[in-house]
Structures are given as structure tokens and as C-alpha cells.
Scaffold this motif. Structure first.
Motif, PDB file in Angstrom:
ATOM      1  N   ARG A  50     -12.412  -1.283   0.311  1.00  0.00           N
ATOM      2  CA  ARG A  50     -11.730  -1.812   1.493  1.00  0.00           C
ATOM      3  C   ARG A  50     -11.150  -0.680   2.327  1.00  0.00           C
TER       4      ARG A  50
ATOM      5  N   ARG B 157      -8.432  -0.253   5.677  1.00  0.00           N
ATOM      6  CA  ARG B 157      -7.501  -0.826   6.658  1.00  0.00           C
ATOM      7  C   ARG B 157      -7.008   0.286   7.569  1.00  0.00           C
TER       8      ARG B 157
ATOM      9  N   ARG C 173      -5.565   3.153   5.173  1.00  0.00           N
ATOM     10  CA  ARG C 173      -5.328   2.720   3.792  1.00  0.00           C
ATOM     11  C   ARG C 173      -6.668   2.339   3.187  1.00  0.00           C
TER      12      ARG C 173
ATOM     13  N   THR D 255      -8.881   1.249  -0.303  1.00  0.00           N
ATOM     14  CA  THR D 255      -8.793   0.642  -1.627  1.00  0.00           C
ATOM     15  C   THR D 255      -9.991   1.090  -2.441  1.00  0.00           C
TER      16      THR D 255
ATOM     17  N   THR E 294     -11.998   1.033  -6.264  1.00  0.00           N
ATOM     18  CA  THR E 294     -12.125   0.204  -7.466  1.00  0.00           C
ATOM     19  C   THR E 294     -11.670   0.970  -8.698  1.00  0.00           C
TER      20      THR E 294
ATOM     21  N   CYS F  19      -1.203   4.337  -4.372  1.00  0.00           N
ATOM     22  CA  CYS F  19      -0.387   3.158  -4.616  1.00  0.00           C
ATOM     23  C   CYS F  19      -1.276   2.091  -5.257  1.00  0.00           C
ATOM     24  N   LEU F  20      -0.642   1.118  -5.878  1.00  0.00           N
ATOM     25  CA  LEU F  20      -1.406  -0.036  -6.345  1.00  0.00           C
ATOM     26  C   LEU F  20      -1.717  -0.887  -5.137  1.00  0.00           C
ATOM     27  N   ASP F  21      -2.926  -1.383  -5.079  1.00  0.00           N
ATOM     28  CA  ASP F  21      -3.366  -2.127  -3.913  1.00  0.00           C
ATOM     29  C   ASP F  21      -4.008  -3.425  -4.382  1.00  0.00           C
ATOM     30  N   GLU F  22      -4.040  -4.389  -3.513  1.00  0.00           N
ATOM     31  CA  GLU F  22      -4.687  -5.653  -3.824  1.00  0.00           C
ATOM     32  C   GLU F  22      -6.161  -5.408  -4.129  1.00  0.00           C
ATOM     33  N   GLY F  23      -6.565  -5.729  -5.333  1.00  0.00           N
ATOM     34  CA  GLY F  23      -7.962  -5.579  -5.709  1.00  0.00           C
ATOM     35  C   GLY F  23      -8.360  -4.178  -6.134  1.00  0.00           C
TER      36      GLY F  23
ATOM     37  N   GLY G   1      -4.945   2.078  -4.302  1.00  0.00           N
ATOM     38  CA  GLY G   1      -4.857   2.434  -2.894  1.00  0.00           C
ATOM     39  C   GLY G   1      -4.574   3.898  -2.648  1.00  0.00           C
TER      40      GLY G   1
END
Length: 195
Positions: free
Chosen positions: A19, A21, A86, A88, A90, A144-148, A151
Motif C-alpha cells: 500500500r 498513501r 506512508r 505499507t 508485508t 510503525c505498525l500499519d493496517e495490514g 509501515g
């Protein structure tokens, strides 16, 4: 200009991310009246239409990735565009690994941690042209921890006067000399004194 600035930042990690952003602040590209007044020179313009265009352009570059352009703001009289990026991943990524990947990308220079604004950059540009057009503020590189996934975030500045011009030189090298796009970018960087 926007894609010319963002693409070298995401190219070294494009295969590793799920991802992207982006938030952007760019120079106002609308038509001005015959004269510029103080209030207009210091105004900010929310450009939802441009955010859609940038989103579509980035989706073309990253068709299998989630892309979100959260906002594009335009302000007259900027020398540098700004991007808050930002990514993301895996798999986990360390700041040092990300720093190394970004530093190896053409057109990109990582600024010392003490540089946190473009004032110092503008002064440096006044004395020479050795700075490439895409500058990452190293102090903003953070995981950072990110959604999915995991990050990585950072802020970069793009010098608008060269960010869009240099890809034209690269395209000529690719078309006329048969160079790969990456090698064409590196040759342009050498010719411009960035490398």
C-alpha cells in the motif's frame, strides 16, 4: 511534476509494498489574475481534482497495490513540492534498510537529520546545482505498525524547476541510445553533478 517526484521514491520498494498513501503540497498551477496580491500569494487551494489525477497516475505505476492520495494542497510561490509518504510492507523493514534503498535511487538525496526545512536547501541551491531534485528529510524516516502490515513514513521535498525536466532527458536517452530507464536516470544524474 508530482509523479516525477514520487516515482523515484517508490521504485526501490515497489515490489515490497502492499500500500502507498500520499499527502501533497504543491505549487499552485491555476491561472492568476493580472496582478498578484498578498492574500492570493499566501492562499492555500484544496485540489480534489488533482488528487484524483495523481491517484490515477500512481495506480498506473502500481496496478497491483493499494494507492491512496489523501490530499493535494496547492500554494502559490513554492520552490519545493512536499510529499508525506506512508508505505505499507508485508514484511518488517528497518529504517536503515529503507534509508539504504532510498539513497540508491536516482534523483534522491537523503538530507542530514539536522535539516528540517527547505530554507537551508534554498540557500545551498543559491551556491550551486549539486543537489538533486528529490530530497528526503531523514529526520522523518520512521517505521510503525500499519493496517495490514508494517509501515514506513517519511517526508520529501521536490524541487519543481528540475523534477519534471530531467525525465525528459531520460526519455531521450532511452529512445535515442537504447538505455534502460534506470541507467538513463543515473547518467542524467552524473551529467547534472548529482552523483
Amino acid at each position: 511534476c508530482i509523479i516525477s517526484g514520487v516515482a523515484p521514491l517508490i521504485a526501490p520498494v515497489a515490489e515490497l509494498i502492499s500500500r502507498l498513501r500520499v499527502n501533497m503540497v504543491t505549487q499552485y498551477d491555476g491561472r492568476e489574475p493580472d496582478y498578484l496580491i498578498f492574500e492570493r500569494a499566501h492562499a492555500g487551494f484544496v485540489r480534489d481534482d488533482l488528487a484524483v489525477k495523481v491517484h490515477n497516475d500512481l495506480r498506473t505505476l502500481l496496478p497491483a497495490k493499494a494507492v491512496e492520495v489523501e490530499q493535494v494542497i496547492q500554494i502559490p510561490s513554492l520552490l519545493h513540492y512536499f510529499a508525506n509518504v506512508r508505505l505499507t510492507f508485508t514484511d518488517p523493514i528497518e529504517v536503515e534498510e529503507a534509508r539504504s534503498l532510498l539513497a540508491g535511487s536516482p534523483r534522491v538525496r537523503l538530507l542530514p537529520k539536522t535539516v528540517k526545512d527547505t530554507y537551508a536547501v534554498n540557500l545551498a541551491r543559491a551556491f550551486g546545482d549539486a543537489l538533486p531534485p528529490i530530497l528526503v528529510f531523514t529526520s522523518t524516516l520512521a517505521t510503525c505498525l500499519d493496517e495490514g502490515g508494517f509501515g514506513l513514513r517519511f517526508t520529501a521535498a521536490f524541487y519543481y524547476r528540475t523534477a519534471a525536466v530531467l525525465p525528459n532527458l531520460d526519455a531521450i536517452r532511452v529512445a535515442a541510445q537504447g538505455m534502460s530507464p534506470l541507467e538513463a536516470m543515473r547518467q542524467t544524474d552524473r551529467d547534472m553533478g548529482f552523483a
